[in-house]
Design a protein around this motif. Sequence first.
Motif, short mmCIF file in Angstrom:
data_model
loop_
_atom_site.label_atom_id
_atom_site.label_comp_id
_atom_site.label_asym_id
_atom_site.label_seq_id
_atom_site.Cartn_x
_atom_site.Cartn_y
_atom_site.Cartn_z
N SER A 267 40.38 -8.26 9.03
CA SER A 267 39.47 -9.25 7.56
C SER A 267 38.41 -8.43 7.25
O SER A 267 37.67 -8.97 5.76
CB SER A 267 40.06 -10.70 7.78
OG SER A 267 41.03 -11.22 8.29
N GLY A 268 37.65 -7.53 7.59
CA GLY A 268 36.80 -6.55 7.71
C GLY A 268 35.49 -7.81 7.81
O GLY A 268 35.81 -8.95 8.71
N GLU A 269 34.88 -6.91 7.45
CA GLU A 269 33.28 -8.12 7.67
C GLU A 269 33.23 -9.05 7.85
O GLU A 269 32.95 -9.89 8.32
CB GLU A 269 32.18 -7.16 7.87
CG GLU A 269 30.47 -7.87 8.82
CD GLU A 269 30.19 -6.79 7.57
OE1 GLU A 269 28.98 -6.94 8.39
OE2 GLU A 269 29.57 -5.35 7.55
N ARG A 270 32.79 -9.31 5.96
CA ARG A 270 32.81 -11.12 5.13
C ARG A 270 34.11 -11.19 5.13
O ARG A 270 34.07 -12.89 6.06
CB ARG A 270 32.60 -10.63 3.80
CG ARG A 270 31.21 -9.34 3.29
CD ARG A 270 31.01 -9.62 2.55
NE ARG A 270 29.31 -8.79 2.05
CZ ARG A 270 29.06 -8.57 1.07
NH1 ARG A 270 30.50 -9.16 -0.22
NH2 ARG A 270 27.96 -7.86 0.43
N GLY A 271 35.14 -10.92 5.51
CA GLY A 271 36.50 -11.81 5.81
C GLY A 271 36.54 -12.24 6.53
O GLY A 271 37.39 -13.37 7.17
#
Length: 316
Positions: A267-271
């Motif tokens: 989901s990546g850093e923020r997700g």
Amino acid sequence: MLGRFTWKAMGSPCALFLYAPGRTELDRAAERAQALVAELERKYSRYRDDSVLSAINRSAGDPAGVEVDEETALLLDYADTAHRHSGGRFDATSGTLRRVWNFRSGRVPSRDEVGEALRCVGWAKLRWERPRVALPVAGMELDFGGFVKEYAVDRVTDLCRELGVRHGMVDLGGDLRAIGPHPDGRPWRVGIRDPRAPERALASVALRWEALATSGDYERCMVVDGVRYSHILDPRTGWPVSGLASASVVAEQCLVAGTATTVALLSGERGGARFLDGLGLPNLRVDSRGRLSGSLLASAGSSGRFAAGDRPGPAA
């Protein structure tokens, strides 16, 4: 009496730390546990021609599919649920992307190559109607490598408890679950790896009955022209994810913890932060710049790192 048993399975170093009244009880529990792990590996390894998974994959292209046993059906149900709740990021058909991503080669595949591989990826293409599963597209494959080790941790934990073990720790390649605390009530202290120095721990967690799983981009990756390519591939695009270097989660079951960490990285850093915080599970995240965050951050100390010489893994 504390016994320590080590062996290799599922391509990883494994260990059991068990308390029992005597050597006979320890050896019996360890033997049964190792046999269970071996059976799950035999059943679900994509590298074995005689595995259940290989039989399913050989049927790809046959609309009739194959009939599966109850345990495999439960794992397919779990994979389906994880796919839906992850927005399609957790996809047990994505293993076919390894055909174009060889992280030992030092070569980045072309977009056309990735696009061709994606033809065989997609949980929505699979047909799962108990007790039959069908892979309609020739070349499709199921790959349980993303969660079967964590499932094995939970199965071994349950087995040891059935055999009367009340205190111990299961460690299958860094996926952990406590059978129970030390006999005197002390928790097991386990280290979380530093993704940029995996031989060291950057934090420790106390476990009594819980599980801990960690996913990171340090396990298999390659650097080409100064760009780091993670082995964790987004099944929707076929390309490596970026943003988080690692994620660790504590949960009641190792299967849940492991899936959560995988989805977080996908989901990546923020997700990933939103996903883990939304689950409400204790977690620790390390971004690509080495910054720590998450509800387990306090265990890393004020500097965010432990002293030199601290190592990941269970400790008394």
